[in-house]
Design an enzyme around this catalytic site. Structure first.
Site, PDB file in Angstrom:
ATOM      1  CD  GLU A   1      -3.329  -1.020   2.030  1.00 43.53           C
ATOM      2  OE1 GLU A   1      -3.051  -0.155   2.922  1.00 43.53           O
ATOM      3  OE2 GLU A   1      -4.149  -2.024   2.035  1.00 43.53           O
TER       4      GLU A   1
HETATM    5  C1  BMA Z   1      -4.794  -3.464   5.001  1.00 46.15           C
HETATM    6  C2  BMA Z   1      -3.357  -3.969   5.551  1.00 46.15           C
HETATM    7  C3  BMA Z   1      -3.140  -3.538   6.775  1.00 46.15           C
HETATM    8  C4  BMA Z   1      -4.149  -3.254   7.785  1.00 46.15           C
HETATM    9  C5  BMA Z   1      -5.649  -3.739   7.176  1.00 46.15           C
HETATM   10  C6  BMA Z   1      -6.815  -3.104   7.788  1.00 46.15           C
HETATM   11  O1  BMA Z   1      -4.682  -2.802   3.796  1.00 46.15           O
HETATM   12  O2  BMA Z   1      -2.584  -3.672   4.662  1.00 46.15           O
HETATM   13  O3  BMA Z   1      -2.342  -2.237   6.739  1.00 46.15           O
HETATM   14  O4  BMA Z   1      -3.977  -3.855   8.805  1.00 46.15           O
HETATM   15  O5  BMA Z   1      -5.622  -3.028   5.679  1.00 46.15           O
HETATM   16  O6  BMA Z   1      -6.891  -1.889   7.963  1.00 46.15           O
END
Ligand code: BMA
Length: 856
Positions: free
Chosen positions: A439
């Protein structure tokens, strides 16, 4: 071999900065026994100096310790045979900012927990007892110092200074768990007296396009410290999966080392398959270096013969390109989950614990795990087990949710970290793709710092200039180059998510996609997942509250209501978001027990809706609209409230042979990922579509398939029934659409069954949505328990007189059910087993147990 493990006898103390290091070492006060591998906070916790980092009320008491420095000290003697020859201190992982001193000589200073260090030290030894000292300084302080120099950068989760620190990013606190900013030698420390060392053993095993042969190249690179020796004997052997030698060769190298190349062709190779698609035969490649009868170096690697391709090509009737994997030319729908480190304290992670968690993934019919970038490059055990069990691995590099710096020194450290990770892991057949980060493109895009793959990579900004996305250089240059040089056979993908055409890294028709429109903003309904699908869904999720037993562990006391568990939820607006989805979908729960059930039901339904839609989009042939669906997240690192589908399964539980506690979603995922699956979804009120998914597993070919569809009222009358033969040939490794159908009444419950002769091969119940409007009355569940030859196992027969949605059976804390979360209709019988050492009475809940069962 000539090695001494330095794992016993370590002491540790908190560094006292009012003293010099020499004075501090001389001060006898405050030393505690410490495990190596280990971290300081485990030692403090064991000594009773801090409360458990695994209990949420501890956090405020732990926070000051995150700024502390620690001294590790070991006094040891070197056995005589080791003394004559080259000696190195091999630190396999130091977390993170460490100064290493041997007998008062500084050997090194480190700042990357993902790197192994070889430190020459023969000339630093003294007579008698040796003293090894490692001073660890606080990663939080170090990160903040760097942040002062280089500027504050955007992150989602954790302290922003973390982007400057090459340490597992979730240690800074994440939305699934609390911070544990500890330090210590988290991987082994060894005094390494090998005079010949294998620097790397590269052995790509590539399978020909027609799968008829595999080519194995063997390329060891050796370093030797024996200039006076002219001939070292190097033996290379290859054994087939049954242990038969299929290749052996001996060559010589000078005492200073060098490299060798060998190549062999394996005719009709025994192919390695993902679980559910075939066996996992493993070849062995062995290297031995001898001199005059003494073995100086040895290494064995296990290899799998498989052909893996990431298919990025045309998708009929749409823009963009596909993103799916072919293994041995077979398209594989990668149902699976994201993996996070299963402990806050990494050195606690045990092989048995990992093995059990992987078995749980397989029990849910998963074929792929994504090792998420906010964690670590996992242990050899993890990948060895994935090789044995047939789980595919999507491996992120260790970056997550941040604008990382792109300056030279940082990128160089990353390059070395990546090189080491690749050299350690590239022989694993389970590993199918490297991805640059988690991300980071998404956070750049959300800050208007990314315009797409064709825009220029910015140079690092000065501290007083606005932050830019200079970290792109790491994903598009540094890591790409290291992967190209060290592992050219495997796909490299710059980020997850990422698109190679689109300016939106989370594009629906380009690359992989994280679907957070459900749960995070704008909190779309999970019934809309089909409209949100991507070419490969590498994340989507919904929180579920774990069982009372796990909550009690996370709190340190049994909760007496819902509000007291909010401290276990680290997600932004977590409890409110859970409530939102309960309110949209379910009658209101009335107490903690029904609340836990309601959250788990919402999670189970939500993930099932997602997988059902994404798997349908796997389509067939030129219509591979979606190549995989990885649930966020498989496991947990502490007993908190998160998106995990398994409750925290600690190393201690594994050691005691206790079972994993599954959330309800485990069962709904297992149904949706079954090799043969009947899918159904509403198109409009009262009209629905049905399709058949087939995974390619050979045993599952119905001979004379028939589709039966019944419509039932909420009180159980069968108002509609139809049965027809399925004449169309169905797509193997894909989806066959079976048509759409209208119902006489929009509020009917639809039972779809795939029949083959007298057998029911698949079943799906389609419920009117939202479930809260169903108006189910008490289904009058009848449980009949029967003994089995195993005194701990009971057979349970379950019937109902009215439709029952999501029957959830529970018994003792360690009860294991063969199936659960059952949709059961009048006339059906469910037979399951329960293994429960406590032989506790079985309790049942269902949608009907939630209060206010009336349409809203
Ligand atoms: C995602 C993951 C984490 C996170 C999750 C829930 O995008 O990559 O960064 O724990 O979301 O928010």
């Amino acid at each position: 071999m000539r090695e001494l493990s330095l794992s016993q006898g370590w002491l540790l103390k908190v560094r006292n900065h009012s003293l010099s290091l020499a004075e501090d070492l001389a001060d006898d006060q405050g030393w505690l026994p410490a495990s190596v591998p280990g971290i300081a906070h485990d030692a403090l916790w064991q000594a009773g100096l801090i409360p458990s980092p695994y209990e949420s009320p501890s956090l405020p008491k732990l926070t000051p310790s995150f700024e502390q420095d620690f001294i590790y000290r070991l006094r040891f003697s070197v056995p005589e045979p080791l003394r004559n020859g080259p000696l190195r201190l091999r630190c396999e992982g130091l977390d993170t900012f460490a100064e290493i001193w041997l007998n008062g000589h500084k050997l090194a200073q480190t700042d990357n927990m993902f790197c192994e260090h070889y430190l020459p030290c023969a000339d630093k030894l003294r007579e008698g007892e040796q003293e090894l000292v490692i001073v660890f300084s606080s990663a939080l302080r170090a990160g903040k110092d760097r942040q002062k120099r280089y500027g504050v950068r955007k992150v989602w989760n954790g302290d922003p200074s973390r982007v400057y620190v090459r340490k597992a990013q979730h240690h800074f606190g994440w939305d699934f768990g609390p911070p544990l900013l500890s330090s210590g030698p988290w991987r082994p420390i060894v005094l390494d007296g090998r005079s010949v060392r294998l620097l790397e053993l590269r052995c790509p095993l590539t399978v020909s396009e027609d799968l008829s042969e595999a080519t194995l190249t063997l390329h060891p690179v050796l370093h030797g410290d024996l200039p006076d020796i002219e001939v070292l004997t190097v033996t290379l052997r290859v054994l087939d999966p049954q242990g038969q030698e299929i290749f052996s060769d001996t060559d010589s190298l000078p005492g200073t080392g060098g490299q060798l190349w060998r190549s062999l062709v394996i005719k009709s190779p025994q192919l390695w398959w993902p679980v559910g698609h075939g066996p996992q035969p493993l070849y062995r490649c062995e290297l031995t270096v001898h001199h005059e009868g003494e073995v100086l170096e040895q290494k064995t690697l296990r290899l799998g013969a498989r052909r893996v391709q990431l298919q990025q090509d045309f998708v009929q009737n749409s823009d963009g390109e596909s993103f799916y994997f072919l293994v041995n030319n077979r398209p594989i729908f990668c149902g699976g989950a994201n993996w996070i480190p299963p402990e806050l304290s990494l050195p606690r992670i045990a092989r048995d614990q990992v093995a059990t968690l992987l078995d749980e993934a397989i029990a849910a019919h998963m074929t792929m795990l994504r090792v998420w970038g906010g964690g670590i490059y996992e242990s050899d055990d993890f990948y060895d087990l994935c090789d044995e069990k047939g789980l595919l691995v999507f491996q992120d590099f260790a970056f997550a949710c941040g604008l990382y710096p792109g300056h030279r020194a940082f990128a160089d450290s990353v390059a070395e970290e990546a090189r080491q990770a690749i050299v350690r892991l590239r022989h694993h057949p389970s590993l199918v793709i490297w991805a640059g980060n988690n991300e980071d493109y998404a956070i750049a895009r959300s800050n208007n710092l990314y315009d797409g793959p064709r825009s220029d990579i910015p140079a690092p900004a000065a501290p007083d200039e606005p932050v830019c996305f200079d970290g792109r250089t790491i994903y598009e240059e540094t890591l790409r180059e290291v992967c190209g040089a060290c592992d050219p056979e495997r796909s490299y993908w710059p980020g997850s998510p990422y698109g190679r055409q689109s300016s939106d890294p989370n594009d629906r028709e380009d690359g992989d996609r994280h679907i957070w429109e459900v749960w995070h903003s704008p909190q779309r309904d999970y019934q809309d997942y089909d409209a949100l699908c991507g070419r490969f869904v590498s994340e989507f999720g919904m929180q579920g509250v774990p069982s009372l037993a796990t909550l009690t562990k996370g709190l340190g006391f049994p909760p007496d209501g819902i509000s007291v568990i909010s401290g276990l939820n680290k997600g932004d607006g977590g409890p409110e978001r859970i409530q939102h989805y309960i309110d949209r979908n379910l009658p209101a729960p009335s107490d903690l027990a029904t609340y836990i059930y309601a959250t788990q039901l919402v999670q189970a339904e939500s993930l099932a809706h997602g997988i059902r839609a994404f798997r349908r989009a796997f389509g067939h042939d030129l219509m591979r609209g979606c190549g995989g669906a990885l649930v966020w997240q498989l496991d947990d690192c502490w007993p908190g409230v998160s998106w995990s589908i398994l409750e925290h399964y600690s190393a201690d539980m594994a050691k005691a042979g206790r079972p994993v506690r599954r959330k309800a979603s485990h069962y709904s995922i297992r149904r949706e990922l079954a090799p043969l699956h009947l899918g159904a979804a509403w198109q409009t009120e009262g009209r629905f579509a049905v399709w058949l998914c087939h995974s390619g597993a050979s045993a599952l070919r119905p001979e004379q398939p028939r589709l039966r569809i019944c419509g039932l009222s909420p009180s159980g009358e069968r108002l509609f029934s139809e049965e027809r033969p399925l004449s169309q040939p169905f797509h193997e490794n894909g989806v066959t659409e079976l048509g759409a159908q209208s119902l006489p009444d929009a509020k009917l419950i639809v039972l779809c069954e795939l029949l083959d002769g007298p057998n029911r091969m698949a079943k799906t119940v389609l419920w009117p949505q939202p479930l809260k409007d169903l108006g189910l009355t008490d289904p009058e569940v009848l449980l009949e328990e029967h003994e089995t030859p195993d005194p701990l196992v009971r057979r349970v027969r379950i019937t109902v007189t009215r439709p029952a949605k999501a029957l959830w059976l529970s018994a003792g804390e360690d009860a294991v059910f063969s199936d659960n979360l059952l949709d059961l209709l009048p006339g059906e019988v469910a037979e399951i087993t329960v293994k429960d050492p406590a032989l506790s009475p079985i309790r049942v809940m269902g949608l009907h147990s939630l209060a206010a069962l009336h349409p809203r």
